[in-house]
Design an enzyme around this catalytic site. Structure first.
Site, mmCIF file in Angstrom:
data_model
loop_
_atom_site.group_PDB
_atom_site.id
_atom_site.type_symbol
_atom_site.label_atom_id
_atom_site.label_comp_id
_atom_site.label_asym_id
_atom_site.label_seq_id
_atom_site.Cartn_x
_atom_site.Cartn_y
_atom_site.Cartn_z
ATOM 1 N N ASP A 9 0.848 -1.190 0.000
ATOM 2 C CA ASP A 9 0.000 0.000 0.000
ATOM 3 C C ASP A 9 0.886 1.242 0.000
ATOM 4 O O ASP A 9 1.733 1.418 0.878
ATOM 5 C CB ASP A 9 -0.899 0.001 1.250
ATOM 6 C CG ASP A 9 -2.038 0.995 1.147
ATOM 7 O OD1 ASP A 9 -1.988 1.856 0.247
ATOM 8 O OD2 ASP A 9 -2.968 0.919 1.966
ATOM 9 N N ASP A 103 -3.495 2.591 -5.560
ATOM 10 C CA ASP A 103 -2.335 2.618 -4.669
ATOM 11 C C ASP A 103 -2.202 1.356 -3.824
ATOM 12 O O ASP A 103 -1.484 1.341 -2.832
ATOM 13 C CB ASP A 103 -2.418 3.838 -3.748
ATOM 14 C CG ASP A 103 -3.686 3.854 -2.899
ATOM 15 O OD1 ASP A 103 -4.560 3.007 -3.131
ATOM 16 O OD2 ASP A 103 -3.788 4.719 -2.015
ATOM 17 N N GLU A 104 -2.878 0.280 -4.219
ATOM 18 C CA GLU A 104 -2.917 -0.917 -3.379
ATOM 19 C C GLU A 104 -2.772 -2.164 -4.244
ATOM 20 O O GLU A 104 -3.421 -2.290 -5.289
ATOM 21 C CB GLU A 104 -4.244 -0.947 -2.613
ATOM 22 C CG GLU A 104 -4.286 -1.902 -1.460
ATOM 23 C CD GLU A 104 -5.559 -1.726 -0.639
ATOM 24 O OE1 GLU A 104 -5.733 -2.489 0.318
ATOM 25 O OE2 GLU A 104 -6.389 -0.850 -0.971
#
Length: 404
Positions: A9, A103-104
């Site tokens: 993350d 973003d993960e």
């Protein structure tokens, strides 16, 4: 074979990107999202969290809690570019990964312990991401996606954490029940009203009690609290629908403006359908009035991706839904029941000139942007359009509502 699942993350991703672009923003309280009073916080720096600010909060409230914060609207295209760089690094290093958001990421490292130490390998990959992008990133490593995600959140900011096999329950036990993925505010309040504060309490409860309290979600939350999760890492997400909506800075009853925005939305989504070789068979319009009451209406139609078919039907849905005595706060449209295919020519109504026009317009949009060619009635609609392909298997960029 024992699973080894990695969760990565990017910490406060939008904030970190803005600080890379402008070093003067480092160590300053920063809010990214809609800049008007109707906007919401898409991301906030750690400096603002001590003031009680969190993502999803109304921007007006966030600015009241932290008046000294710098507010930035943000740019989806910029964030996508940085996300793509990180994606390419991960793609080069792992056999199977899932990009669950901009973003993960999840990666399946199962079996790699025969050749590498998974934790060491993940650590080296994380350091490479930091070195080549300048972005902070955290990771969690365990036997499944849920425990790895929780471990990542415990490792933040910019750190890493491994949960050894068999220690999933002891790791989760002392944590707040809000740390379990799927426990939102409403579920949290329900569980707190029962005196449940820590994950340990759920671990000690029979599953059927959780089911009686929370229904089918109760069994899922019970399993997650016990570190049980068999969800696989999925490398590609097939989109089942596409949608767009706009919240207005000021509530409006300007019907011409509303219909112009609907036309622009329909044009843009129809272009996305054609670019992805998709057709829709169900369209819907949503209206939220100034009193926050929200209404929607949908219509099943023959499979199509043509503007001249979709626009009149969207306008008809709006006319049947709109209450002219009420101010409008938000409007949106949604195309669902998507299938692969190209637009079928209507032998009695379509002309070769019309089909050639679609192809020419789409070529221009692919080269110069989705708003480079549009109907005159849609020219007043701002910020509607994107170069992002919603059918490339990647999740959409989630920002605060665009304002009109």
């Amino acid at each position: 074979m024992k699973k080894t699942i990695l969760h990565l993350d990017l910490d406060t991703f939008y904030v970190s990107v803005e600080r890379l672009i402008n070093s003067e923003l480092k160590n300053r309280p920063l809010l990214v999202g809609g800049t008007s009073d109707r906007g919401v916080v898409a991301a906030c720096s750690y400096e603002t969290r001590g003031h009680g600010i969190h993502s999803g909060m109304p921007m007006k409230m966030a600015k009241e809690l932290c008046p000294e914060a710098v507010v930035i609207r943000g740019n989806a295209g910029t964030y996508s570019k940085y996300s793509d760089v990180v994606t390419e690094i991960i793609k080069e290093h792992v056999p199977l990964f899932e990009k669950s958001s901009i973003d993960e990421f999840y990666a399946d490292l199962s079996g790699m312990d025969r050749f590498f130490g998974c934790y060491k390998y993940a650590s080296e990959m994380r350091q490479k991401i930091i070195r080549e992008t300048g972005l902070p990133i955290s990771f969690g490593l365990s036997v499944n996606k849920v425990v790895s995600k929780v471990a990542t959140n415990e490792a933040k900011p910019n750190n890493q954490l491994k949960i050894d096999f068999g220690l999933e329950k002891p790791f989760l036990a002392p944590l707040s029940i809000k740390k379990i993925p799927m426990v939102g505010d409403k579920t949290y309040q329900t569980l707190r009203s029962l005196g449940i504060r820590q994950v340990k309490t759920i671990q000690e409860m029979p599953m059927d009690i959780m089911q009686r309290v929370l229904g089918s979600n109760g069994s899922v939350i019970w399993k997650r609290a016990n570190g049980i999760d068999n969800t696989p890492v999925i490398p590609f997400h097939e989109r089942k629908s596409i949608s767009t909506e706009r919240t207005f800075d000021r509530d409006t009853i300007d019907v011409v403006k509303l219909k112009g925005i609907l036309v622009a939305m329909t044009e843009n989504l129809a272009f996305q359908l054609r670019r992805g070789d998709k057709l829709t068979a169900c369209i819907a319009v949503k209206i939220r009035y100034s009193d926050f009451n929200t209404y929607s209406k949908q219509l099943h139609i023959p499979y199509t991706s043509a503007d001249h078919i979709l626009i009149p039907k969207i306008v008809d849905l709006f006319n049947g839904l709109y209450n002219k005595r009420m101010l409008v706060r938000l409007i949106g449209i949604r195309f669902s029941h998507l299938v692969s295919g190209n637009y079928q020519i209507n032998l009695f109504e379509d002309t070769e000139e019309a089909l050639n026009l679609y192809q020419a317009m789409d070529r221009i949009r692919n080269r110069f942007g989705s708003r480079s060619v549009l109907r005159a009635s849609a020219m007043g609609a701002k910020t509607i359009g994107s170069m992002h392909n919603p059918f490339n298997g990647e999740p959409p960029v989630v920002l605060a509502h665009r304002k009109q």
